[in-house]
Design a protein around this motif. Structure first.
Motif, short mmCIF file in Angstrom:
data_model
loop_
_atom_site.label_atom_id
_atom_site.label_comp_id
_atom_site.label_asym_id
_atom_site.label_seq_id
_atom_site.Cartn_x
_atom_site.Cartn_y
_atom_site.Cartn_z
N ALA A 298 0.82 -1.21 0.00
CA ALA A 298 0.00 0.00 0.00
C ALA A 298 0.86 1.26 0.00
O ALA A 298 0.51 2.26 -0.66
CB ALA A 298 -0.93 -0.01 1.20
N GLN A 299 1.99 1.25 0.69
CA GLN A 299 2.83 2.43 0.75
C GLN A 299 3.40 2.77 -0.62
O GLN A 299 3.43 3.93 -1.04
CB GLN A 299 3.96 2.24 1.75
CG GLN A 299 4.85 3.47 1.89
CD GLN A 299 5.96 3.27 2.92
OE1 GLN A 299 6.08 2.22 3.51
NE2 GLN A 299 6.78 4.30 3.11
N ARG A 302 0.69 4.21 -2.79
CA ARG A 302 0.43 5.61 -2.44
C ARG A 302 1.51 6.52 -3.02
O ARG A 302 1.21 7.60 -3.55
CB ARG A 302 0.36 5.77 -0.92
CG ARG A 302 -0.98 5.37 -0.30
CD ARG A 302 -1.10 5.87 1.11
NE ARG A 302 -0.11 5.24 1.99
CZ ARG A 302 -0.33 4.13 2.68
NH1 ARG A 302 -1.51 3.52 2.59
NH2 ARG A 302 0.61 3.63 3.45
N ARG A 303 2.75 6.08 -2.93
CA ARG A 303 3.85 6.90 -3.47
C ARG A 303 3.73 7.04 -4.98
O ARG A 303 4.01 8.11 -5.54
CB ARG A 303 5.19 6.28 -3.08
CG ARG A 303 5.53 6.41 -1.60
CD ARG A 303 6.82 5.67 -1.28
NE ARG A 303 7.97 6.30 -1.94
CZ ARG A 303 9.17 5.74 -2.03
NH1 ARG A 303 9.38 4.53 -1.51
NH2 ARG A 303 10.17 6.37 -2.64
N GLU A 306 1.28 9.66 -5.89
CA GLU A 306 1.76 11.02 -5.62
C GLU A 306 2.76 11.50 -6.66
O GLU A 306 3.14 12.67 -6.66
CB GLU A 306 2.40 11.06 -4.23
CG GLU A 306 1.39 10.89 -3.10
CD GLU A 306 2.07 10.68 -1.75
OE1 GLU A 306 3.33 10.65 -1.71
OE2 GLU A 306 1.35 10.55 -0.74
#
Length: 381
Positions: A298-299, A302-303, A306
């Motif tokens: 998930a991280q 998300r990155r 962005e």
């Protein structure tokens, strides 16, 4: 400017780019600095070979510096920068050479992956070269061998930038100084599509059976420099990939190879066939989804979401050892989308690349299509 193009039976007036304005203003400012004479008009030859005779506005001369402005004229092309004043200030410096910097209203690059380094003024490479060349021309004429500092500014640039895509791209504080040919050629959407169709009809009439299609200049450069083929048996389709595919089927081509930058071609993996950002800007969503399927957490997803540019996203994927599986997965979905759009009525393939890392991926039939295009070229040659 009295240059015209005929589009869809309509006579449309061309304009000139912010890059041409900046170069002309710089040329006039350097002339005034070195001669002490006020310039009323300045002549500039654009990269396309069109000669512009432009009125010099708001001229100022002192012993230390000179400045002036050129007003942007976009012709009949709708453009938020139409009518804006582009200024250049020139002053001597002790260090040799010509330096070009951005002042008020010229954006600053804050993200990797654009055509200028982080922290630099958003003056693209071609306009930067135009500005430098124009200043050098005056220096030669006046016999000046010292250094110069040129500052380009667009007082209304910060306000205008809010109406552009610059904030999303990570360009802050103003607009970009753009242009590859120096000339703005107006063209409606319908006229552009008809031009693409016309080029395809001509190729079909010449016996071309396997067609190269690329969205624009990046793809054309890649086709020529990496694949070793001139785009003389293909077309530039701009954002209209779907329309090019439909017409290829209608014209009876046997195959089509789409070659383009990942920033546009990745959208096709999501079924997007008009790649203009006003219709869809789902690049990061697609890359994040394919990364998740390849095991990203998930991280990382998300990155990716962005990220501003695909180059930034690719660097993250490479860092996470995910680039190869993600590109393979994206290629598979691109192939499915292209096949669906053409109903399986012609052999279809795609090759996509990045400006930073060259080749990224290709569909299953891309190499076979490439060989057929090369053989076809030899047969026609």
């Amino acid at each position: 400017m009295e240059e015209y193009v005929l589009k869809n039976g309509k006579k449309l007036r061309c304009g000139y780019t912010t890059g041409s304005c900046a170069a002309a203003a710089a040329k006039a400012a350097v002339f005034m600095l070195l001669t002490g004479c006020r310039a009323e008009e300045i002549t500039l030859t654009t990269p396309k070979g069109v000669v512009l005779n432009l009125e010099v506005q708001d001229a100022f001369i002192s012993q230390e510096k000179a400045s002036c402005a050129i007003q942007k004229d976009s012709g009949d092309d709708p453009d938020v920068t139409h009518g804006v004043l582009v200024y250049a200030q020139a002053q001597k410096k002790e260090e040799p050479g010509i330096s070009v910097e951005g002042g008020q209203g010229v954006g600053r690059v804050t993200k990797e992956g654009l055509q200028r380094p982080v922290g630099a003024a958003a003056i693209n490479p071609v306009p930067l070269k135009m500005i430098t060349s124009a200043a050098e021309e005056v220096c030669r004429q006046q016999g000046y061998t010292g250094g110069l500092e040129i500052i380009i500014s667009i007082p209304k640039g910060e306000e205008l930038a809010k109406k552009t895509y610059n904030p999303r791209l990570g360009i802050v504080g103003g607009i970009s100084v753009l242009g590859t040919s120096g000339i703005v050629e107006p063209m409606s959407e319908a006229a552009l599509i008809e031009t693409i169709h016309l080029e395809m009809r001509v190729l079909a009439g010449q016996g071309v059976q396997y067609l190269l299609v690329t969205p624009g200049n990046y793809g054309e450069d890649y086709i020529r420099q990496v694949l070793g083929i001139d785009l003389n048996q293909g077309v530039k389709c701009s954002n209209y990939i779907g329309e090019a595919l439909d017409y290829a089927v209608a014209q009876g081509f046997r195959g089509l190879l789409l070659v383009g930058h990942i920033g546009k071609i990745v959208k096709v993996a999501g079924g997007v066939m008009n790649t203009h950002s006003r219709y869809a800007n789902c690049r990061m969503e697609i890359l994040a989804a394919h990364a998740a399927m390849a095991g990203a957490g998930a991280q990382t997803a998300r990155r990716l979401m962005e990220c501003i540019t695909t180059d930034e996203a690719l660097a993250l994927l490479e860092q996470e050892n995910l680039q190869a599986p993600v590109m393979a997965s994206v290629a598979k979905k691109i192939e499915e989308a292209l096949t669906y759009r053409t109903h399986g009525e012609l052999q279809i393939g795609a090759i996509f690349f990045s400006t930073q890392q060259a080749a990224l991926g290709e569909t299953s039939q891309a190499q076979e299509l490439l060989q057929k295009i090369q053989s076809q070229r030899q047969g026609r040659g």
